[in-house]
Design a protein around this motif. Structure first.
Motif, PDB file in Angstrom:
ATOM      1  N   ILE A 268       0.865  -1.175   0.000  1.00 40.67           N
ATOM      2  CA  ILE A 268       0.000   0.000   0.000  1.00 40.67           C
ATOM      3  C   ILE A 268       0.901   1.224   0.000  1.00 40.67           C
ATOM      4  O   ILE A 268       1.916   1.256   0.705  1.00 40.67           O
ATOM      5  CB  ILE A 268      -0.922   0.029   1.239  1.00 40.67           C
ATOM      6  CG1 ILE A 268      -1.832  -1.203   1.261  1.00 40.67           C
ATOM      7  CG2 ILE A 268      -1.735   1.316   1.288  1.00 40.67           C
ATOM      8  CD1 ILE A 268      -2.861  -1.246   0.176  1.00 40.67           C
ATOM      9  N   GLY A 269       0.525   2.252  -0.762  1.00 41.84           N
ATOM     10  CA  GLY A 269       1.356   3.449  -0.818  1.00 41.84           C
ATOM     11  C   GLY A 269       0.537   4.713  -0.762  1.00 41.84           C
ATOM     12  O   GLY A 269      -0.692   4.689  -0.757  1.00 41.84           O
TER      13      GLY A 269
ATOM     14  N   THR B  54      -4.848   6.214   4.670  1.00 39.21           N
ATOM     15  CA  THR B  54      -3.750   5.401   4.151  1.00 39.21           C
ATOM     16  C   THR B  54      -2.978   4.701   5.264  1.00 39.21           C
ATOM     17  O   THR B  54      -2.728   3.486   5.169  1.00 39.21           O
ATOM     18  CB  THR B  54      -2.817   6.249   3.274  1.00 39.21           C
ATOM     19  OG1 THR B  54      -3.556   6.735   2.153  1.00 39.21           O
ATOM     20  CG2 THR B  54      -1.628   5.438   2.792  1.00 39.21           C
ATOM     21  N   PRO B  55      -2.560   5.395   6.343  1.00 37.58           N
ATOM     22  CA  PRO B  55      -1.871   4.677   7.420  1.00 37.58           C
ATOM     23  C   PRO B  55      -2.719   3.568   8.034  1.00 37.58           C
ATOM     24  O   PRO B  55      -2.203   2.483   8.339  1.00 37.58           O
ATOM     25  CB  PRO B  55      -1.566   5.780   8.438  1.00 37.58           C
ATOM     26  CG  PRO B  55      -1.492   7.024   7.624  1.00 37.58           C
ATOM     27  CD  PRO B  55      -2.531   6.857   6.563  1.00 37.58           C
TER      28      PRO B  55
ATOM     29  N   ALA C  86      -2.923   0.640   5.538  1.00 38.50           N
ATOM     30  CA  ALA C  86      -1.625  -0.042   5.485  1.00 38.50           C
ATOM     31  C   ALA C  86      -1.405  -0.888   6.733  1.00 38.50           C
ATOM     32  O   ALA C  86      -0.970  -2.042   6.644  1.00 38.50           O
ATOM     33  CB  ALA C  86      -0.513   0.978   5.321  1.00 38.50           C
TER      34      ALA C  86
ATOM     35  N   ALA D  28      -1.448  -4.274   4.853  1.00 40.13           N
ATOM     36  CA  ALA D  28      -0.251  -4.319   4.014  1.00 40.13           C
ATOM     37  C   ALA D  28       0.910  -5.050   4.674  1.00 40.13           C
ATOM     38  O   ALA D  28       1.058  -5.042   5.897  1.00 40.13           O
ATOM     39  CB  ALA D  28       0.188  -2.903   3.646  1.00 40.13           C
TER      40      ALA D  28
ATOM     41  N   TYR E 238       4.732  -0.744   3.059  1.00 43.67           N
ATOM     42  CA  TYR E 238       4.210   0.597   2.840  1.00 43.67           C
ATOM     43  C   TYR E 238       5.221   1.374   2.009  1.00 43.67           C
ATOM     44  O   TYR E 238       6.402   1.441   2.348  1.00 43.67           O
ATOM     45  CB  TYR E 238       3.960   1.318   4.165  1.00 43.67           C
ATOM     46  CG  TYR E 238       3.642   2.784   3.987  1.00 43.67           C
ATOM     47  CD1 TYR E 238       2.498   3.190   3.313  1.00 43.67           C
ATOM     48  CD2 TYR E 238       4.504   3.763   4.471  1.00 43.67           C
ATOM     49  CE1 TYR E 238       2.218   4.537   3.129  1.00 43.67           C
ATOM     50  CE2 TYR E 238       4.227   5.110   4.304  1.00 43.67           C
ATOM     51  CZ  TYR E 238       3.087   5.485   3.633  1.00 43.67           C
ATOM     52  OH  TYR E 238       2.802   6.818   3.439  1.00 43.67           O
TER      53      TYR E 238
ATOM     54  N   VAL F  67       2.585   5.818   9.502  1.00 42.68           N
ATOM     55  CA  VAL F  67       2.239   4.401   9.405  1.00 42.68           C
ATOM     56  C   VAL F  67       2.763   3.637  10.620  1.00 42.68           C
ATOM     57  O   VAL F  67       2.072   2.756  11.156  1.00 42.68           O
ATOM     58  CB  VAL F  67       2.769   3.808   8.083  1.00 42.68           C
ATOM     59  CG1 VAL F  67       2.593   2.289   8.056  1.00 42.68           C
ATOM     60  CG2 VAL F  67       2.047   4.445   6.907  1.00 42.68           C
TER      61      VAL F  67
ATOM     62  N   MET G 191       6.354  -4.701   9.263  1.00 46.22           N
ATOM     63  CA  MET G 191       6.011  -3.878   8.105  1.00 46.22           C
ATOM     64  C   MET G 191       7.310  -3.489   7.405  1.00 46.22           C
ATOM     65  O   MET G 191       8.269  -3.035   8.051  1.00 46.22           O
ATOM     66  CB  MET G 191       5.276  -2.617   8.537  1.00 46.22           C
ATOM     67  CG  MET G 191       4.969  -1.639   7.401  1.00 46.22           C
ATOM     68  SD  MET G 191       3.651  -2.204   6.324  1.00 46.22           S
ATOM     69  CE  MET G 191       2.221  -1.728   7.311  1.00 46.22           C
TER      70      MET G 191
ATOM     71  N   TYR H 163       9.164  -0.889   4.966  1.00 46.45           N
ATOM     72  CA  TYR H 163       9.019   0.504   4.546  1.00 46.45           C
ATOM     73  C   TYR H 163       9.900   0.736   3.324  1.00 46.45           C
ATOM     74  O   TYR H 163      11.085   0.393   3.322  1.00 46.45           O
ATOM     75  CB  TYR H 163       9.416   1.446   5.685  1.00 46.45           C
ATOM     76  CG  TYR H 163       8.460   1.350   6.854  1.00 46.45           C
ATOM     77  CD1 TYR H 163       7.330   2.156   6.918  1.00 46.45           C
ATOM     78  CD2 TYR H 163       8.667   0.422   7.870  1.00 46.45           C
ATOM     79  CE1 TYR H 163       6.439   2.045   7.977  1.00 46.45           C
ATOM     80  CE2 TYR H 163       7.784   0.302   8.929  1.00 46.45           C
ATOM     81  CZ  TYR H 163       6.662   1.125   8.967  1.00 46.45           C
ATOM     82  OH  TYR H 163       5.771   1.008  10.012  1.00 46.45           O
TER      83      TYR H 163
END
Length: 308
Positions: free
Chosen positions: A177-178, A185-186, A189, A193, A196, A213, A226, A228
């Motif tokens: 997810i971006g 979005t955070p 994600a 996700a 990110y 995030v 996660m 990054y």
């Protein structure tokens, strides 16, 4: 730091061109070959021979490569129903021996939707559809063999789905997810996700987006890691003349690229990659806009990738 090659074939690239870049990226030691998922060119380029479909391309590349990972930045949730998308991604994942990553987003480029008759709802609805698609994709992939999957949402309903085919791994391919959104979005994600991604931002802005995030991850008590990452246009040359030639080939100015991308000599690019690493980036997607310049990939591989 892993380096991945990221292409924009809607700007003008045949499958044969993409195959050449993907095979070169694999042979040179890059971690992955990614492509955009767009149907209309952007900016003052010809766009010829016209768009190629992302998942048809990746399915073909799955059989033409053996090591490199394959994925999208980003598949638009507006382009495909989630059930058929789950089938396509799972099949390509099987065809590649489990080398697929699914980058997926809301979709944003209204012109391509109009050009090919694809509905383009409001941003709020696009986010709703993205979240439902993520629930459906992972639900289908993770349903045990012999069981069925049901889903009832605002935009999609599935009843007694056999949830087939399955991807190579029981949990399904990694999901990316971006974007820069401060709230939705955070949260999306953190919930869905594995990775990110922050596209085409300065180091400080990338760090701030990572921070949002990370906070969302902590608030949800998430235990799985996660990844990054960041995407940056790249323009590398041994000297100013070579840098200028490559910048001109993609219609950009050297000073602007130095400010807004990875531009310069290999030493300059290594230094900036280090800055992204300092703020937590574990992977960088190098946007290659001149897909005919395989020598560019070779220079980056020998003088940047091999020195990380």
């Amino acid at each position: 730091m892993r380096l991945r090659i990221f292409t924009e074939p809607q700007q003008g690239a045949s499958y044969d061109t993409l195959l050449a870049v993907a095979k070169a990226a694999e042979d040179l030691g890059f971690d992955a070959f990614f492509r955009s998922d767009h149907y209309v060119k952007m900016g003052d380029v010809s766009g010829l021979p016209g768009p190629t479909d992302a998942w048809i391309t990746l399915g073909a590349l799955a059989r033409e490569t053996s090591r490199i990972r394959l994925g999208t930045l980003m598949t638009a949730a507006t382009f495909r129903y989630p059930g058929p998308l789950a089938i396509s991604v799972a099949q390509v994942d099987q065809m590649s021996g489990g080398r697929v990553d699914l980058g997926i987003g809301t979709g944003w480029f209204e012109e391509e939707h109009a050009a090919y008759g694809i509905p383009f709802p409001s941003l709020g609805e696009r986010f709703e559809r993205l979240e439902e698609q993520l629930q459906i994709l992972t639900g289908l992939w993770r349903t045990p063999d012999g069981e069925t999957f049901d889903f009832e949402g605002r935009h999609y309903t599935l009843k007694d789905s056999p949830a087939l085919p399955k991807p190579a791994r029981p949990e399904g391919p990694p999901i990316l997810i971006g974007g820069f959104g401060a709230k939705r979005t955070p949260r999306i994600a953190a919930e869905h996700a594995d990775e990110y991604n922050v596209p085409f931002a300065q180091v400080d802005d990338t760090a701030a987006a990572f921070g949002r995030v990370r906070k969302a991850v902590e608030e949800r008590g998430r235990t799985r890691p996660m990844v990054y990452s960041a995407a940056q246009v790249v323009c590398c040359g041994r000297d100013e003349a070579e840098i200028g030639r490559r910048a001109a080939a993609i219609g950009r100015e050297v000073d602007e690229l130095r400010e807004n991308g990875l531009c310069g000599t290999p030493a300059e690019i290594l230094e900036k990659i280090g800055k992204f690493g300092d703020v937590g980036a574990e992977c960088l997607y190098l946007q290659i806009l001149d897909l005919s310049d395989i020598n560019h990939l070779e220079l980056i591989a020998f003088e940047v990738l091999n020195k990380l």
